[in-house]
Design an enzyme around this catalytic site. Structure first.
Site, PDB file in Angstrom:
ATOM      1  N   ARG A 171       0.824  -1.230   0.000  1.00  0.00           N
ATOM      2  CA  ARG A 171       0.000   0.000   0.000  1.00  0.00           C
ATOM      3  C   ARG A 171       0.842   1.257   0.000  1.00  0.00           C
ATOM      4  O   ARG A 171       1.970   1.257   0.466  1.00  0.00           O
ATOM      5  CB  ARG A 171      -0.828   0.037   1.283  1.00  0.00           C
ATOM      6  N   HIS A 225      -8.565  -9.295   7.027  1.00  0.00           N
ATOM      7  CA  HIS A 225      -7.417  -8.430   7.327  1.00  0.00           C
ATOM      8  C   HIS A 225      -7.688  -7.052   6.721  1.00  0.00           C
ATOM      9  O   HIS A 225      -7.213  -6.704   5.666  1.00  0.00           O
ATOM     10  CB  HIS A 225      -6.164  -9.049   6.700  1.00  0.00           C
TER      11      HIS A 225
HETATM   12  N1  LIG Z   1      -0.973  -9.993   5.083  1.00  0.00           N
HETATM   13  C1  LIG Z   1      -0.234  -9.146   5.787  1.00  0.00           C
HETATM   14  O1  LIG Z   1      -0.332  -9.097   7.000  1.00  0.00           O
HETATM   15  C2  LIG Z   1       0.746  -8.258   5.085  1.00  0.00           C
HETATM   16  C3  LIG Z   1       1.711  -7.534   5.808  1.00  0.00           C
HETATM   17  C4  LIG Z   1       2.651  -6.774   5.107  1.00  0.00           C
HETATM   18  C5  LIG Z   1       2.615  -6.729   3.718  1.00  0.00           C
HETATM   19  N2  LIG Z   1       1.643  -7.405   3.060  1.00  0.00           N
HETATM   20  C6  LIG Z   1       1.564  -7.400   1.599  1.00  0.00           C
HETATM   21  O2  LIG Z   1       2.666  -8.155   1.085  1.00  0.00           O
HETATM   22  C7  LIG Z   1       2.979  -7.693  -0.233  1.00  0.00           C
HETATM   23  C8  LIG Z   1       4.471  -7.420  -0.340  1.00  0.00           C
HETATM   24  O3  LIG Z   1       4.827  -6.337   0.481  1.00  0.00           O
HETATM   25  P1  LIG Z   1       6.328  -5.801   0.465  1.00  0.00           P
HETATM   26  O4  LIG Z   1       6.394  -4.711   1.463  1.00  0.00           O
HETATM   27  O5  LIG Z   1       7.283  -6.942   0.557  1.00  0.00           O
HETATM   28  O6  LIG Z   1       6.399  -5.184  -1.029  1.00  0.00           O
HETATM   29  P2  LIG Z   1       7.722  -4.885  -1.886  1.00  0.00           P
HETATM   30  O7  LIG Z   1       7.303  -4.003  -3.009  1.00  0.00           O
HETATM   31  O8  LIG Z   1       8.834  -4.460  -1.015  1.00  0.00           O
HETATM   32  O9  LIG Z   1       8.103  -6.326  -2.471  1.00  0.00           O
HETATM   33  C9  LIG Z   1       7.290  -6.997  -3.384  1.00  0.00           C
HETATM   34  C10 LIG Z   1       8.219  -7.761  -4.331  1.00  0.00           C
HETATM   35  O10 LIG Z   1       7.408  -8.553  -5.205  1.00  0.00           O
HETATM   36  C11 LIG Z   1       8.129  -8.642  -6.405  1.00  0.00           C
HETATM   37  N3  LIG Z   1       7.304  -9.120  -7.504  1.00  0.00           N
HETATM   38  C12 LIG Z   1       6.370  -8.458  -8.220  1.00  0.00           C
HETATM   39  N4  LIG Z   1       5.871  -9.263  -9.188  1.00  0.00           N
HETATM   40  C13 LIG Z   1       6.500 -10.456  -9.060  1.00  0.00           C
HETATM   41  C14 LIG Z   1       6.416 -11.692  -9.747  1.00  0.00           C
HETATM   42  N5  LIG Z   1       5.566 -11.861 -10.766  1.00  0.00           N
HETATM   43  N6  LIG Z   1       7.212 -12.695  -9.343  1.00  0.00           N
HETATM   44  C15 LIG Z   1       8.064 -12.542  -8.322  1.00  0.00           C
HETATM   45  N7  LIG Z   1       8.191 -11.391  -7.625  1.00  0.00           N
HETATM   46  C16 LIG Z   1       7.418 -10.369  -7.999  1.00  0.00           C
HETATM   47  C17 LIG Z   1       8.656  -7.230  -6.624  1.00  0.00           C
HETATM   48  O11 LIG Z   1       9.713  -7.213  -7.575  1.00  0.00           O
HETATM   49  C18 LIG Z   1       9.076  -6.861  -5.215  1.00  0.00           C
HETATM   50  O12 LIG Z   1      10.453  -7.136  -5.004  1.00  0.00           O
HETATM   51  C19 LIG Z   1       2.086  -6.473  -0.467  1.00  0.00           C
HETATM   52  O13 LIG Z   1       0.934  -6.848  -1.194  1.00  0.00           O
HETATM   53  C20 LIG Z   1       1.696  -6.057   0.939  1.00  0.00           C
HETATM   54  O14 LIG Z   1       0.496  -5.324   0.972  1.00  0.00           O
HETATM   55  C21 LIG Z   1       0.723  -8.172   3.709  1.00  0.00           C
END
Ligand SMILES: NC(=O)c1ccc[n+]([C@@H]2O[C@H](COP(=O)([O-])OP(=O)(O)OC[C@H]3O[C@@H](n4cnc5c(N)ncnc54)[C@H](O)[C@@H]3O)[C@@H](O)[C@H]2O)c1
Length: 317
Positions: free
Chosen positions: A85, A178
């Site tokens: 986000r 969530h």
């Molecule tokens: N469920 C929860 O409690 C919770 C908590 C924190 C974050 N999240 C979610 O987790 C996700 C990741 O967050 P983040 O902070 O690590 O984001 P980030 O942008 O730091 O990392 C995401 C990674 O995914 C990679 N990516 C994109 N498309 C891809 C693909 N097709 N194959 C492989 N890798 C790919 C990107 O290159 C990037 O490195 C987000 O959707 C975030 O909202 C969920």
């Protein structure tokens, strides 16, 4: 001879993926493969982490890769790939961008690791776990989300800080989807076995509940360019440990409901028993009328978000 170390694939080497790799390596849960589409990113982070292992005496291998072959034979696949986000965004705003990524990586990961348990983090997580279930065709026990563990960790941290007590002695449960409609179960929160309601005034508890609900947004607001990663990574690592070590941990997580709580065909946060093979059991807790109403409102929100999926992903036809 003969013993094999566990293999954990983490898809997405961004903030949460890399931090999860860090926590998993620190716990010596197994060898870690960090996969990402961006060239160099997983390799660089994995190499850096590998170079840290002698400092703590950790016998684990850490590999960064852009090749699915390297993920073959994983025991657990953690999916963090997709966008986080930005300030002002809801988790649901991410659905349109993230479902394609999650569907693709889940299918590719399954080809190489047909026996793995999948743990999904990408938001909106209740919907993304459902996408993984649909795409992989796995039994529901083998696809679980991570959300309630993090929300409960936040609630526990705030309660412990308010009372000035050890976080170890605080237990708390956050159920439902969530999102802003999550349901912190105040009635069941305890501090060393003593009900939280006996220790704090209702207004104070209400403040901690509100901070828990907006815990993710509070961090997004501070960071401005990303969302939380230490606590999400710690929560994921605890779930991976529960699976690999067959711990039978009792924790809240988005699980696929098939009649439990009177609901079917969706993922939402409920207490589960997590061990080898994934979700051993969903626990049904009794709820007051008010708690049940809040839980159902939250489930309605998950369903409304699922309706934004295209038909082949389980959306409306
Ligand atoms: N469920 C929860 O409690 C919770 C908590 C924190 C974050 N999240 C979610 O987790 C996700 C990741 O967050 P983040 O902070 O690590 O984001 P980030 O942008 O730091 O990392 C995401 C990674 O995914 C990679 N990516 C994109 N498309 C891809 C693909 N097709 N194959 C492989 N890798 C790919 C990107 O290159 C990037 O490195 C987000 O959707 C975030 O909202 C969920």
């Amino acid at each position: 001879m003969g013993a094999r170390r566990f293999k954990i694939t983490i898809v997405g080497a961004g903030a949460t993926g890399a931090t999860t790799a860090h926590w998993c390596a620190l716990s010596e849960l197994g060898d870690v493969v960090l996969y990402d589409v961006v060239e160099g990113l997983p390799q660089g982070k994995a190499l850096d982490l590998l170079e840290a292992t002698p400092a703590a005496g950790l016998d684990v291998e850490v590999l960064g890769t852009n090749r699915w072959e390297d993920t073959a034979g994983s025991d657990v696949v953690v999916i963090t790939a997709g966008s986080p986000r930005k300030p002002g965004m809801s988790r649901r705003d991410l659905l349109a961008v993230n479902y394609r990524v999650v569907a693709e990586v889940a299918a590719r990961a399954l080809e190489r690791s047909p026996d793995a348990v999948f743990v999904v983090l990408t938001n909106p997580v209740d919907v993304m776990a459902y996408v993984v279930l649909r795409v992989t065709g796995l039994p529901p026990a083998r696809v679980v989300g991570q959300a309630g563990m993090l929300d409960s960790l936040r609630f526990r941290a705030f309660i412990a800080a308010e009372l000035g007590v050890s976080v170890r002695d605080v237990s708390a449960l956050v159920l439902g989807g969530h999102g802003d409609s999550m349901v912190p179960m105040v009635r069941l929160a305890q501090v060393g076995g003593v009900p939280l309601t006996a220790l704090l005034a209702p207004e104070t508890i209400a403040r901690l509940v509100e901070r828990t609900r907006s815990g993710g947004a509070e961090i997004v607001g501070l960071l401005k360019t990303g969302s939380a990663f230490y606590a999400p990574g710690a929560a994921l690592c605890a779930m991976v440990a529960a699976i690999l070590r067959d711990q039978g941990r009792v924790l809240p997580a988005p699980a696929y409901l098939q009649g439990e709580y009177g609901l079917s065909g969706l993922y939402t946060g409920v207490p589960i028993i997590l061990g080898a093979g994934g979700v051993r059991r969903i626990i049904e807790v009794e709820m007051t009328a008010e708690e049940r109403a809040a839980f159902m409102r939250s489930a309605d929100e998950v369903r409304a978000a699922m309706a934004e999926l295209p038909a082949e992903m389980g959306g409306p036809r």
